[in-house]
Design a protein around this motif. Sequence first.
Motif, PDB file in Angstrom:
ATOM      1  N   GLY A 163      53.635  48.094 -25.942  1.00 49.79           N
ATOM      2  CA  GLY A 163      55.088  47.696 -26.222  1.00 49.79           C
ATOM      3  C   GLY A 163      55.438  46.357 -26.378  1.00 49.79           C
ATOM      4  N   VAL A 164      54.342  45.375 -27.254  1.00 46.72           N
ATOM      5  CA  VAL A 164      54.619  44.340 -27.326  1.00 46.72           C
ATOM      6  C   VAL A 164      54.768  43.748 -28.638  1.00 46.72           C
ATOM      7  CG1 VAL A 164      53.268  42.050 -27.261  1.00 46.72           C
ATOM      8  CG2 VAL A 164      53.216  43.519 -25.288  1.00 46.72           C
ATOM      9  N   GLU A 165      55.640  43.179 -29.013  1.00 46.74           N
ATOM     10  CA  GLU A 165      56.163  42.863 -30.273  1.00 46.74           C
ATOM     11  C   GLU A 165      54.662  42.152 -31.112  1.00 46.74           C
ATOM     12  OE1 GLU A 165      58.012  41.277 -28.153  1.00 46.74           O
ATOM     13  OE2 GLU A 165      59.636  42.747 -28.281  1.00 46.74           O
ATOM     14  N   PRO A 166      54.379  42.433 -32.258  1.00 51.29           N
ATOM     15  CA  PRO A 166      53.203  42.220 -33.088  1.00 51.29           C
ATOM     16  C   PRO A 166      53.268  40.610 -33.099  1.00 51.29           C
ATOM     17  CG  PRO A 166      54.482  43.831 -34.521  1.00 51.29           C
ATOM     18  CD  PRO A 166      55.334  43.518 -33.036  1.00 51.29           C
ATOM     19  N   ASP A 167      54.175  39.834 -32.986  1.00 52.09           N
ATOM     20  CA  ASP A 167      53.953  38.426 -33.089  1.00 52.09           C
ATOM     21  C   ASP A 167      54.377  37.621 -31.969  1.00 52.09           C
ATOM     22  OD1 ASP A 167      56.746  39.000 -32.859  1.00 52.09           O
ATOM     23  OD2 ASP A 167      57.423  37.414 -34.447  1.00 52.09           O
ATOM     24  N   ALA A 168      54.106  38.519 -30.752  1.00 50.52           N
ATOM     25  CA  ALA A 168      54.279  38.214 -29.344  1.00 50.52           C
ATOM     26  C   ALA A 168      53.240  37.061 -29.015  1.00 50.52           C
ATOM     27  CB  ALA A 168      54.266  39.228 -28.211  1.00 50.52           C
ATOM     28  N   ARG A 169      53.862  35.881 -28.464  1.00 49.72           N
ATOM     29  CA  ARG A 169      52.936  34.672 -27.914  1.00 49.72           C
ATOM     30  C   ARG A 169      53.328  34.381 -26.302  1.00 49.72           C
ATOM     31  NH1 ARG A 169      51.506  29.948 -30.650  1.00 49.72           N
ATOM     32  NH2 ARG A 169      49.694  30.790 -31.909  1.00 49.72           N
ATOM     33  N   LEU A 211      48.992  42.062 -31.052  1.00 51.55           N
ATOM     34  CA  LEU A 211      47.716  42.130 -31.796  1.00 51.55           C
ATOM     35  C   LEU A 211      47.771  41.571 -33.230  1.00 51.55           C
ATOM     36  CD1 LEU A 211      44.899  43.530 -31.735  1.00 51.55           C
ATOM     37  CD2 LEU A 211      45.925  45.538 -32.637  1.00 51.55           C
ATOM     38  N   GLU A 212      48.868  41.702 -33.887  1.00 52.16           N
ATOM     39  CA  GLU A 212      49.029  41.148 -35.281  1.00 52.16           C
ATOM     40  C   GLU A 212      48.931  39.305 -35.201  1.00 52.16           C
ATOM     41  OE1 GLU A 212      49.671  42.240 -38.479  1.00 52.16           O
ATOM     42  OE2 GLU A 212      49.120  44.324 -37.448  1.00 52.16           O
ATOM     43  N   GLU A 213      49.439  38.826 -33.770  1.00 52.81           N
ATOM     44  CA  GLU A 213      49.506  37.468 -33.546  1.00 52.81           C
ATOM     45  C   GLU A 213      47.966  37.144 -33.533  1.00 52.81           C
ATOM     46  OE1 GLU A 213      50.792  33.682 -33.487  1.00 52.81           O
ATOM     47  OE2 GLU A 213      51.859  35.421 -34.206  1.00 52.81           O
ATOM     48  N   LEU A 214      47.168  37.951 -32.714  1.00 57.95           N
ATOM     49  CA  LEU A 214      45.721  37.644 -32.349  1.00 57.95           C
ATOM     50  C   LEU A 214      44.841  37.703 -33.820  1.00 57.95           C
ATOM     51  CD1 LEU A 214      45.424  39.647 -29.018  1.00 57.95           C
ATOM     52  CD2 LEU A 214      45.323  37.077 -29.433  1.00 57.95           C
TER      53      LEU A 214
END
Length: 83
Positions: free
Chosen positions: A45-51, A66-69
Amino acid sequence: MERETYKAKDGRTLYRPVMEEAEYRHLTFSENPGFCLSCGIECDGVEPDARKYRCEDCGERTVYGLEELLVMGLVRLGEVAQS
């Protein structure tokens, strides 16, 4: 999702996700996973652009979407070694 270690620029040993492309597609469209670089656990449940979200397991602020990674070059897509 598998994981492997890598050396950060500051010398710390961190984790990064490793998966086949089909698994990546499935995860990004269905589950919004995140990944903790410090302890290597998958976070749901983490936003794709989470940092720099705080990890519920180790407490470090090293959970990324995951998208941010992928944008950061920290997802290795390819064949996963079978144990």
